[in-house]
Design an enzyme around this catalytic site. Structure first.
Site, PDB file in Angstrom:
ATOM      1  N   HIS A 103     -24.641  40.897  51.904  1.00 50.47           N
ATOM      2  CA  HIS A 103     -24.852  40.334  53.243  1.00 50.47           C
ATOM      3  C   HIS A 103     -26.174  40.840  53.834  1.00 50.47           C
ATOM      4  O   HIS A 103     -27.012  40.041  54.291  1.00 50.47           O
ATOM      5  CB  HIS A 103     -23.666  40.722  54.150  1.00 50.47           C
ATOM      6  CG  HIS A 103     -23.756  40.154  55.521  1.00 50.47           C
ATOM      7  ND1 HIS A 103     -23.026  39.073  55.938  1.00 50.47           N
ATOM      8  CD2 HIS A 103     -24.504  40.518  56.605  1.00 50.47           C
ATOM      9  CE1 HIS A 103     -23.309  38.790  57.197  1.00 50.47           C
ATOM     10  NE2 HIS A 103     -24.207  39.667  57.631  1.00 50.47           N
ATOM     11  N   GLU A 104     -26.372  42.155  53.831  1.00 48.32           N
ATOM     12  CA  GLU A 104     -27.592  42.725  54.398  1.00 48.32           C
ATOM     13  C   GLU A 104     -28.812  42.370  53.560  1.00 48.32           C
ATOM     14  O   GLU A 104     -29.899  42.150  54.110  1.00 48.32           O
ATOM     15  CB  GLU A 104     -27.455  44.243  54.526  1.00 48.32           C
ATOM     16  CG  GLU A 104     -26.310  44.709  55.410  1.00 48.32           C
ATOM     17  CD  GLU A 104     -26.371  44.128  56.810  1.00 48.32           C
ATOM     18  OE1 GLU A 104     -27.481  43.866  57.306  1.00 48.32           O
ATOM     19  OE2 GLU A 104     -25.298  43.934  57.417  1.00 48.32           O
ATOM     20  N   THR A 156     -36.979  54.261  89.874  1.00 49.09           N
ATOM     21  CA  THR A 156     -36.688  55.434  90.709  1.00 49.09           C
ATOM     22  C   THR A 156     -37.737  56.517  90.506  1.00 49.09           C
ATOM     23  O   THR A 156     -38.176  57.166  91.468  1.00 49.09           O
ATOM     24  CB  THR A 156     -35.287  55.977  90.378  1.00 49.09           C
ATOM     25  OG1 THR A 156     -34.325  54.942  90.565  1.00 49.09           O
ATOM     26  CG2 THR A 156     -34.943  57.154  91.258  1.00 49.09           C
ATOM     27  N   HIS A 198     -30.050  38.985  54.670  1.00 49.01           N
ATOM     28  CA  HIS A 198     -30.908  39.042  55.862  1.00 49.01           C
ATOM     29  C   HIS A 198     -32.318  39.471  55.481  1.00 49.01           C
ATOM     30  O   HIS A 198     -33.314  38.853  55.890  1.00 49.01           O
ATOM     31  CB  HIS A 198     -30.331  40.054  56.866  1.00 49.01           C
ATOM     32  CG  HIS A 198     -29.099  39.586  57.578  1.00 49.01           C
ATOM     33  ND1 HIS A 198     -29.028  38.389  58.247  1.00 49.01           N
ATOM     34  CD2 HIS A 198     -27.885  40.179  57.739  1.00 49.01           C
ATOM     35  CE1 HIS A 198     -27.821  38.254  58.798  1.00 49.01           C
ATOM     36  NE2 HIS A 198     -27.106  39.328  58.488  1.00 49.01           N
ATOM     37  N   ASP A 210     -23.519  37.436  63.845  1.00 52.09           N
ATOM     38  CA  ASP A 210     -24.682  36.608  63.489  1.00 52.09           C
ATOM     39  C   ASP A 210     -24.501  35.177  63.977  1.00 52.09           C
ATOM     40  O   ASP A 210     -25.435  34.561  64.518  1.00 52.09           O
ATOM     41  CB  ASP A 210     -24.896  36.614  61.975  1.00 52.09           C
ATOM     42  CG  ASP A 210     -25.183  38.009  61.437  1.00 52.09           C
ATOM     43  OD1 ASP A 210     -25.790  38.800  62.172  1.00 52.09           O
ATOM     44  OD2 ASP A 210     -24.779  38.303  60.296  1.00 52.09           O
ATOM     45  N   GLY A 270     -33.584  51.202  83.625  1.00 49.98           N
ATOM     46  CA  GLY A 270     -34.180  52.236  82.791  1.00 49.98           C
ATOM     47  C   GLY A 270     -35.679  52.168  82.624  1.00 49.98           C
ATOM     48  O   GLY A 270     -36.242  52.897  81.806  1.00 49.98           O
TER      49      GLY A 270
END
Length: 613
Positions: free
Chosen positions: A425-426, A210, A429, A502, A206
C-alpha cells in the site's frame, strides 16, 4: 503582595486553626453533668430519704442538690411561697435539720454560654473574614464579579520583544508604527494623524498572534492588559458588560497602554443570531466593548489588540473604521520563516553541529510556529531519553514525525499478511508520486511502523511552498492518494479498509475542484453552495443549497469521474511498473522504514509518466 506579608498571613491562619482545635478539645472535656429529670412525687420521696439537702426553684422547675451538686429535676408551677406550703403539706422538714429552700433564682453560667455559643460564632466570623481578605489579597476576583479579569503587566516586566518573534516579518513591519505611536504620540498628533484604535490579528492557531501582541508591549515599554474573550461572560446577567467597563477604566488610568483580547470571536460574533436575540449576555458585552472604543478621545493613548482565527464570523460593527479597522494577517510561515522560528526556539539548547535547520524547515510545510516549537521540545526529550549530550538530526527528524503523525506504536502486533499488504500500500503511494510529472513532491520517507491512527505512512515533501495549485497538480495528487488502493488491487486482486482515509481525502479534493475551484469542464467556472456558518449551527447544517437536485446529481457524477480517472491512471502506472512495486515493497518489509536516499536509489531508473495520457 510581598513574600513576607504572605508568610505572616499564612502563620496567622495556622494560629487561628490551632486556637479553634484547642478550644474544641477543652469544651469536649469540660464536665457538665445535667440533673436527672423525675416526676414531682419521686422528687419529694428522694428529699424525704435525705438524698437532697437543698431545693432550688429555677422557673417552673425544682432542682434537688446534694452538697452543691445538681442531682434531680422536677416540674413545679408556682411561686416560692406555694413551694414552701406544698413541701410542708408533704411532711418534708424545712429549715434547720431538714431540707433548705433556696429562694434565689439560679444564676446563668456566662462562661459556659460564652465558650459554647458566642466564641464559636466569633471564631467562624474571623475565619470568614480571613478567607475573604486572603482571596482579595491574592488577586482573586471571586467576590467581585463585575471587576475585569485582565492580567496587567507593566512595561518593564515584559521580556518579550520583536527579536523573539520570527517567521512573520510582514506582520512585524505592520506593528512598528504602533510601537512608535505609543512611544511618541505627539509626532502623529502634530500632523493630525491618528493610529487605529483597534488592530485585529488574524491567522491560524499557533502562528504567534499572542506572542506578537506581547512583543509590541515589550518594545513600547507600556502597561499590557491581557485577557481572553471568554473571560468577559459569566452566568450572571450584566457581568460581561461590567467587566468591559472596568477594563477600559483601568486602561484609561494607565495610559499609554495596550489592551489585548485573545480569541475575541468568543464574545464578538455577529449579533442577532444568538438564542436570546438582542438580550443575549454575550451581545450586551459586545455592545459595551463597542461603546467603550467609541469613547476614546485623541488624548487616550490606548490601543486595543485582538486575536482570532475566525474573522469571518465577527460582527461587522466590530470591524468598521474607528474600531478594529486594521487587520494584520499572521499566516503560516514559509520555508525561510520556519527556519527562523526553529533558530529562535533552538537558542540555548545543545544542538549538534551536524544539524541543518533548513533541512527540518523543508520537512515541515504547513507547520505553525507552535508546531515548530513543539518539535524542538520533543527532540530535546528524545535526546534525554536516549542519554545523549546534544540534540542530533535523528532526534529532530523523529520529533517531526511524532508531531505530524503521532508516536510510534512498535508494540502493535500485526500478522505477516497484514504487514505485506501495508508495505505494498505505502509502496503504491511512493511509486505513483515518483512517476507523476505534476505531483510536485519528493518522497522523503515511507514506513510500515504504525504511528497514531495510521498503520503505515508515506511522507511527501513539496518542491516549493505554494499558494496556487493548477488543475493538473490536483489531479496528480488524487492519483497519489489512490495509489495505495491501486497497489493492493494489482497485487492481491482485492482491496482492504486501509484506504479509508485516502478515499475520504481524494473525494474531498475532487468535490472542491467541482464546487469551489470551478475546475470541471461540464459544470463550468462557478461555485456551488454557500457556506454561512451561524453562531449555534455547524457548517453542514448551515450550508445553503443554491442549486437544483439535477445539478447535484451532475456534481456527484463529475466528482466520480475525477476520482475514477485518477484511480485508472494509478492502476496503469503501477501495472506497468509492477516489478518496481514488488522490489520496493520487499525492501520496505525488510527495513520497515526507508529514507529518501534509499528510495531514490531503488527507483532511479523509473521514468516519470503523464497522468493525462
Amino acid at each position: 503582595m510581598s513574600t513576607k506579608k504572605k508568610k505572616q498571613q499564612r502563620n496567622s491562619f495556622i494560629y487561628m486553626i490551632l486556637i479553634v482545635v484547642t478550644l474544641g478539645i477543652i469544651l469536649t472535656f469540660i464536665p457538665y453533668d445535667q440533673p436527672e429529670e423525675i416526676d414531682l412525687s419521686t422528687f419529694i420521696t428522694q428529699a424525704k430519704q435525705g438524698q437532697v439537702d437543698t431545693i432550688k426553684q429555677d422557673g417552673d422547675s425544682l432542682i434537688g442538690q446534694k452538697e452543691g451538686i445538681d442531682l434531680y429535676k422536677a416540674a413545679f408551677v408556682g411561686g416560692t411561697d406555694d413551694l414552701r406550703n406544698y413541701l410542708s403539706l408533704e411532711g418534708l422538714t424545712l429549715g434547720e435539720g431538714g431540707v433548705r429552700i433556696d429562694v434565689k433564682p439560679s444564676s446563668t453560667n456566662w462562661l459556659m454560654v460564652g465558650l459554647q455559643v458566642i466564641l464559636p460564632i466569633v471564631l467562624l466570623g474571623g475565619l470568614f473574614y480571613f478567607f475573604i481578605r486572603s482571596a482579595r489579597g491574592a488577586g482573586s476576583q471571586a467576590f467581585s464579579f463585575g471587576k475585569s479579569r485582565a492580567r496587567l503587566s507593566s512595561g518593564n516586566e515584559s521580556s518579550v520583544t520583536l527579536a523573539d518573534v520570527a517567521g512573520i516579518e510582514e506582520a512585524k513591519e505592520e506593528v512598528h508604527e504602533v510601537i512608535e505611536f505609543l512611544q511618541a504620540p505627539q509626532k502623529f498628533h502634530a500632523l493630525g494623524g491618528r493610529v487605529p484604535r483597534g488592530i485585529l490579528l488574524v491567522g491560524p492557531p499557533g502562528t504567534g498572534k499572542t506572542l506578537l501582541a506581547k512583543a509590541i508591549a515589550g518594545e513600547a515599554k507600556v502597561p499590557f492588559f491581557s485577557l481572553s474573550g471568554s473571560e468577559f461572560v459569566e452566568m450572571f446577567v450584566g457581568v460581561g458588560a461590567s467587566r468591559a467597563r472596568d477594563l477600559f477604566e483601568q486602561a484609561k488610568r494607565n495610559t499609554p497602554c495596550i489592551i489585548f483580547i485573545d480569541e475575541i470571536d468568543a464574545v464578538g460574533r455577529q449579533r442577532g443570531a444568538g438564542v436570546g436575540g438582542g438580550h443575549d449576555e454575550r451581545e450586551q458585552t459586545l455592545n459595551q466593548i463597542l461603546s467603550e472604543m467609541d469613547g476614546f478621545g485623541t488624548s487616550d493613548n490606548i490601543i486595543v489588540l485582538a486575536a482570532t482565527n475566525r474573522a469571518d464570523i465577527l460582527d461587522p460593527a466590530l470591524l468598521r473604521p474607528g474600531r478594529f479597522d486594521r487587520r494584520i494577517v499572521v499566516d503560516l510561515p514559509d520555508i525561510k520563516g520556519r527556519q527562523a522560528i526553529l533558530l529562535v526556539h533552538s537558542k540555548g539548547k545543545p544542538i549538534s553541529s551536524e544539524v541543518d535547520l533548513e533541512t527540518i524547515a523543508k520537512q515541515t510545510p504547513g507547520f505553525s510556529g507552535a508546531d515548530l516549537a513543539n518539535i524542538i521540545n520533543e527532540a530535546a526529550i528524545l535526546a534525554a531519553r536516549r542519554n545523549r549530550e546534544d540534540i542530533s538530526l535523528k532526534e529532530l527528524e523523529d520529533a517531526t514525525d511524532r508531531v505530524s503523525l503521532g508516536p510510534e506504536r512498535k508494540s502493535r502486533v500485526i500478522s505477516k499478511r497484514e504487514k505485506e499488504i501495508t508495505a505494498y500500500h505505502e509502496s503504491g503511494h511512493a511509486l505513483t508520486a515518483s512517476m507523476l510529472p505534476n505531483a510536485d513532491a519528493t518522497v522523503h520517507k515511507i514506513s510500515i511502523i504504525a504511528r497514531g491512527g495510521a498503520g503505515g505512512w508515506t511522507q511527501l515533501l513539496p518542491a516549493e511552498d505554494r499558494r496556487l495549485y493548477p488543475k493538473s497538480q490536483l489531479n496528480d495528487r488524487i492519483a497519489i492518494m489512490l495509489g495505495g488502493r491501486a497497489a493492493e488491487e494489482i497485487t492481491f486482486n482485492e482491496v482492504t479498509t486501509g484506504a479509508q482515509d485516502d478515499l475520504a481525502k481524494a473525494t474531498q479534493l475532487a468535490r472542491g475542484m467541482v464546487t469551489e475551484f470551478g475546475m470541471s469542464d461540464k459544470m463550468g467556472p462557478r461555485t456551488f453552495g454557500q457556506h454561512q456558518e451561524l453562531v449555534f449551527l455547524g457548517r453542514e447544517i448551515s450550508e445553503q443549497k443554491d442549486f437544483s437536485d439535477e445539478t447535484a446529481r451532475e456534481i456527484d457524477k463529475e466528482i466520480l469521474n475525477i476520482v475514477q480517472h485518477a484511480y485508472t491512471i494509478s492502476k496503469r502506472l503501477l501495472t506497468e511498473n509492477k516489478a518496481k512495486l514488488k522490489q520496493l515493497a520487499e525492501q520496505l518489509i525488510i527495513h520497515e522504514t526507508m529514507s529518501e536516499a534509499e528510495i531514490s536509489k531503488l527507483l532511479e531508473k523509473t521514468i516519470p509518466q503523464s497522468a493525462t495520457s
